[in-house]
Design an enzyme around this catalytic site. Structure first.
Site, PDB file in Angstrom:
ATOM      1  CE  LYS A  95      -4.069  -2.160   2.387  1.00 28.32           C
ATOM      2  NZ  LYS A  95      -3.746  -3.383   2.014  1.00 28.32           N
ATOM      3  CG  ASP A 129      -2.623  -4.154  -2.243  1.00 24.27           C
ATOM      4  OD1 ASP A 129      -2.949  -4.687  -3.284  1.00 24.27           O
ATOM      5  OD2 ASP A 129      -2.673  -4.649  -1.164  1.00 24.27           O
ATOM      6  NE  ARG A 177      -4.931  -8.664  -5.271  1.00 21.45           N
ATOM      7  CZ  ARG A 177      -4.049  -7.878  -4.467  1.00 21.45           C
ATOM      8  NH1 ARG A 177      -4.422  -6.951  -3.946  1.00 21.45           N
ATOM      9  NH2 ARG A 177      -2.867  -8.466  -4.335  1.00 21.45           N
ATOM     10  CB  THR A 219     -14.377 -12.841  -4.933  1.00 24.30           C
ATOM     11  OG1 THR A 219     -15.987 -13.015  -4.353  1.00 24.30           O
ATOM     12  CG2 THR A 219     -14.515 -14.168  -5.796  1.00 24.30           C
ATOM     13  NE  ARG A 281      -8.592  -1.792   5.412  1.00 25.10           N
ATOM     14  CZ  ARG A 281      -7.608  -1.699   5.930  1.00 25.10           C
ATOM     15  NH1 ARG A 281      -8.040  -0.737   7.115  1.00 25.10           N
ATOM     16  NH2 ARG A 281      -6.516  -1.815   6.076  1.00 25.10           N
TER      17      ARG A 281
END
Length: 324
Positions: A95, A129, A177, A219, A281
């Site tokens: 990140k 990300d 992604r 997912t 999260r």
């Protein structure tokens, strides 16, 4: 309502600090692959042995001190070297806010470039990300700069954003992604209902499978996974064009089943002690994730289920007792 609760918990600095201290008591080991590189490499080896590749996340984000950002950068560089030295099948996810985006753009870029450059020497992929809406465009700007020199960079498309359709078309030549999204975003920028998000998620997946370079489908929703399997069969999309991704510790049986059926599978492997915001999260993104992990922990017949089912509440109890 439940999503808002988990998002709020993920941003609670007091609980985050307490989680670092009481991580093992709360069952952190069920959702993170290790607290150090050695433990994480061992976890990666186990997954590789089952035909599963990994993307490794050195947990941490929203850093506001240069010293902390440099520490995170150096840790990521160590992971890159360790992945190469140990010959495991893994790459890096990171990140931008962890390595300085909230401090200074140029400072962050230099840190990111050093990481991407180090990985490029080993032909290792770096996935950047995406975070909350305010950081999306600066993150894309960083990526655009890196792409002028490197080709081992990919990123994430969050399907709850209205802008996602334009973003995926603009970046179709990248390894992407595709996720639903895990931050609390206002209706000004993002779809708010599960039905809208799921519909856009599927549309984005189908577009990139047909037109993109490589698609990582992130997912745990078996309905969407089954839909994708049918779609790729009907459209004769080669297996080497995509992979399924799930989080470490979630739906382990399905991860192994998909890998055994010949689908490329990648597990998102977080490590470190800064696990609490990450986990909250994941629950906000899909509250059913709590059930998925709790069932697995109960199956192990360990006390860590208490921490996973009621981690936030147990943290409060532990820290309040400490004060007395």
């Amino acid at each position: 309502m439940l999503k808002d609760v988990f998002i709020g918990l993920s941003q609670n600095q007091f609980l985050t600090a307490a989680a670092k201290k009481y991580g093992l008591k709360l069952g952190a080991q069920t959702v993170v692959a290790g607290t150090n590189i050695e433990e994480t490499i061992a976890s990666i080896r186990e997954l590789n042995a089952q035909g599963i590749s990994c993307t490794v996340d050195n947990l941490g984000e929203f850093v506001f001190e240069k010293e902390e950002a440099l520490k995170a950068k150096n840790s990521i560089l160590e992971v890159i070297e360790s992945i190469h030295a140990n010959g495991v099948d893994a790459h890096i996810s990171l990140k931008p806010t962890q390595i300085g985006l909230d401090i200074d753009y140029d400072f962050c870029y230099e840190n990111l470039k050093e990481i991407v450059d180090a990985a490029s020497k080993y032909d290792m992929h770096i996935n950047i990300d995406m975070e909350d809406y305010g950081h999306v465009q600066p993150s894309y700007d960083l990526i655009d700069e890196l792409l002028k020199e490197y080709d081992n960079v990919g990123t994430v498309i969050q399907s709850y954003f209205y802008r996602a359709e334009d973003d995926i078309k603009e970046r179709k030549d990248l390894r992407l992604r595709i996720v639903k999204g895990a931050y609390k975003e206002p209706a000004e920028y993002a779809y708010q209902t599960r039905e809208e998000i799921d519909a856009n998620f599927i549309a984005l997946i189908e577009y990139h499978l047909l037109h993109g370079k490589f698609t990582s489908i992130a997912t745990h929703d078996h309905h969407i996974i089954n839909h994708v399997i049918q779609f790729v069969e009907e459209n004769e999309i080669p297996l080497e064009k995509f992979e399924f991704q799930m989080l470490y510790g979630f739906r382990k049986d399905m991860q192994l089943d998909l890998a055994n059926k010949g689908y490329n599978f990648c597990t998102y492997v977080p490590f470190g002690d800064d696990w609490y915001g990450y986990f909250m999260r994941r629950l906000a993104e899909r509250p059913q994730n709590l059930n998925l992990v709790a069932k697995q922990v109960f199956n192990k017949r360990t006390n860590t289920a208490i921490g996973l089912v009621a981690g936030a509440f147990l943290l409060g109890r532990l820290t309040s007792k400490k004060k007395k």
